[in-house]
Design an enzyme around this catalytic site. Structure first.
Site, short mmCIF file in Angstrom:
data_model
loop_
_atom_site.label_atom_id
_atom_site.label_comp_id
_atom_site.label_asym_id
_atom_site.label_seq_id
_atom_site.Cartn_x
_atom_site.Cartn_y
_atom_site.Cartn_z
N ALA A 39 -17.23 0.12 -3.59
CA ALA A 39 -16.72 -0.09 -4.95
C ALA A 39 -15.75 1.01 -5.35
O ALA A 39 -15.80 1.53 -6.47
CB ALA A 39 -17.88 -0.18 -5.95
N GLY B 65 -15.68 3.99 -4.38
CA GLY B 65 -16.38 5.25 -4.55
C GLY B 65 -17.38 5.24 -5.69
O GLY B 65 -18.20 6.18 -5.81
N PRO C 237 -16.01 -1.71 0.02
CA PRO C 237 -17.46 -1.84 0.21
C PRO C 237 -18.27 -0.80 -0.55
O PRO C 237 -19.47 -1.02 -0.78
CB PRO C 237 -17.63 -1.68 1.73
CG PRO C 237 -16.41 -0.95 2.18
CD PRO C 237 -15.31 -1.42 1.29
N TYR D 148 0.82 -1.21 0.00
CA TYR D 148 0.00 0.00 0.00
C TYR D 148 0.86 1.27 0.00
O TYR D 148 1.87 1.34 0.71
CB TYR D 148 -0.94 0.02 1.21
CG TYR D 148 -2.09 -0.95 1.12
CD1 TYR D 148 -2.39 -1.64 -0.05
CD2 TYR D 148 -2.89 -1.19 2.23
CE1 TYR D 148 -3.46 -2.53 -0.12
CE2 TYR D 148 -3.97 -2.09 2.17
CZ TYR D 148 -4.24 -2.75 1.00
OH TYR D 148 -5.29 -3.63 0.93
#
Length: 301
Positions: free
Chosen positions: A215, A217, A213, A55
């Site tokens: 997608a 945004g 969750p 990340y």
């Protein structure tokens, strides 16, 4: 709200805070800003934090760890999840000339030791294998994971983006249980609700982590026909329940009997609070199916 991730797994918060976009915060990623978001999470009962070595171009763990170093005692209030196995072509990894996966014993151990240094901790609560690889040798992986757990560097292990068959194959080699499967879960991706992924979690009594969750945004801002139809339903239900549309989207996942653990990805404390409001939103069965109908584009048979 706290739950057991698996019968022999850790206790975690019902919502999980993800740091994938930590370095994209318009207000920066100073220790003060990171700690501000962490304390906003803790005030709402969100104690589980989702990381991955890759990340932020391999930088998020280190930035997060720098913030932890400035706040002694905070680590003990958190459960840290991190992932490994994806090898990006990135200046931080100059030897990688092609994106690939590496689950060799040496890489798994080295990756965990680097994450421990980055995160300023001496143990990881849950280590996930980030994506399945055609070259994953389950016996070699099992030996590395066994050693990491025996040494106390990792407390629990799981997987991410694995099919039920891949999960079971790896599990059959391990001397310890896999405690979760983190998969992409939202109304724009109905496949895991239908292909046995969530049924598999229910069968094994493990709680799946749901990444993206909203997608990424798209549920709130996407311009596609599917996004528009789902968003219209979410806004309508938000008006009915007196909450924002994104709160309804989180409540939709929380309503599923697999007891999905949504991974929140926002950098805005007020949006974290909005997600937490979903914990007290008892979404009606017919309202759940209104979102499902919009997602599928048709009535259930």
């Amino acid at each position: 709200m706290r739950v057991k991730m698996a019968p022999q797994g850790p206790e975690v918060s019902r919502l999980i805070y993800g740091v994938w976009r930590l370095l994209e915060d318009p207000q920066g990623a100073s220790p003060e800003r990171v700690l501000g978001k962490l304390h906003a999470c803790l005030d709402l009962g969100i104690t589980t934090i989702d990381h991955a070595d890759i990340y932020g171009g391999y930088r998020c763990e280190e930035v997060f760890g720098h913030a932890l170093r400035t706040s002694p005692g905070l680590r003990q209030r958190l459960e840290l999840v991190t992932k490994c196995g994806i090898m990006l072509t990135n200046p931080a990894r100059p030897r990688n000339w092609i994106q690939h996966y590496d689950y060799s014993r040496g890489h798994l151990i080295g990756s965990v030791e680097q994450s421990l240094r980055n995160l300023a901790t001496d143990y990881i609560d849950v280590l996930l294998l980030h994506r399945p690889s055609p070259l994953l040798d389950p016996a070699e992986v099992a030996e590395a994971l066994r050693l990491l757990v025996e040494q106390g560097k990792v407390r629990h292990v799981g997987v991410s983006n694995f099919t039920p068959a891949q999960f079971d194959m790896l599990s059959s080699y391990l001397p310890l249980p896999l405690v979760t499967n983190q998969v992409e879960l939202h109304p724009l991706r109905p496949e895991p609700f239908l292909d046995g992924t969530l049924d598999h979690c229910l069968k094994h009594r493990i709680l799946p982590m749901g990444w993206s969750p909203l997608a990424g945004g798209r549920l709130m801002t996407g311009q596609g026909e599917a996004e528009g139809k789902i968003r219209e339903v979410l806004h309508g239900l938000g008006h009915k329940y007196g909450v924002a549309a994104d709160t309804v989207a989180y409540a939709w996942l929380l309503r599923h009997p697999a007891r999905i653990l949504p991974v929140i990805g926002t950098n805005q404390p007020e949006r974290i609070a909005g997600a937490a409001r979903a914990l007290s939103l008892p979404l009606d069965t017919q309202d759940w199916f209104a979102v499902w109908r919009a997602a599928m584009g048709r009535e259930v048979p």
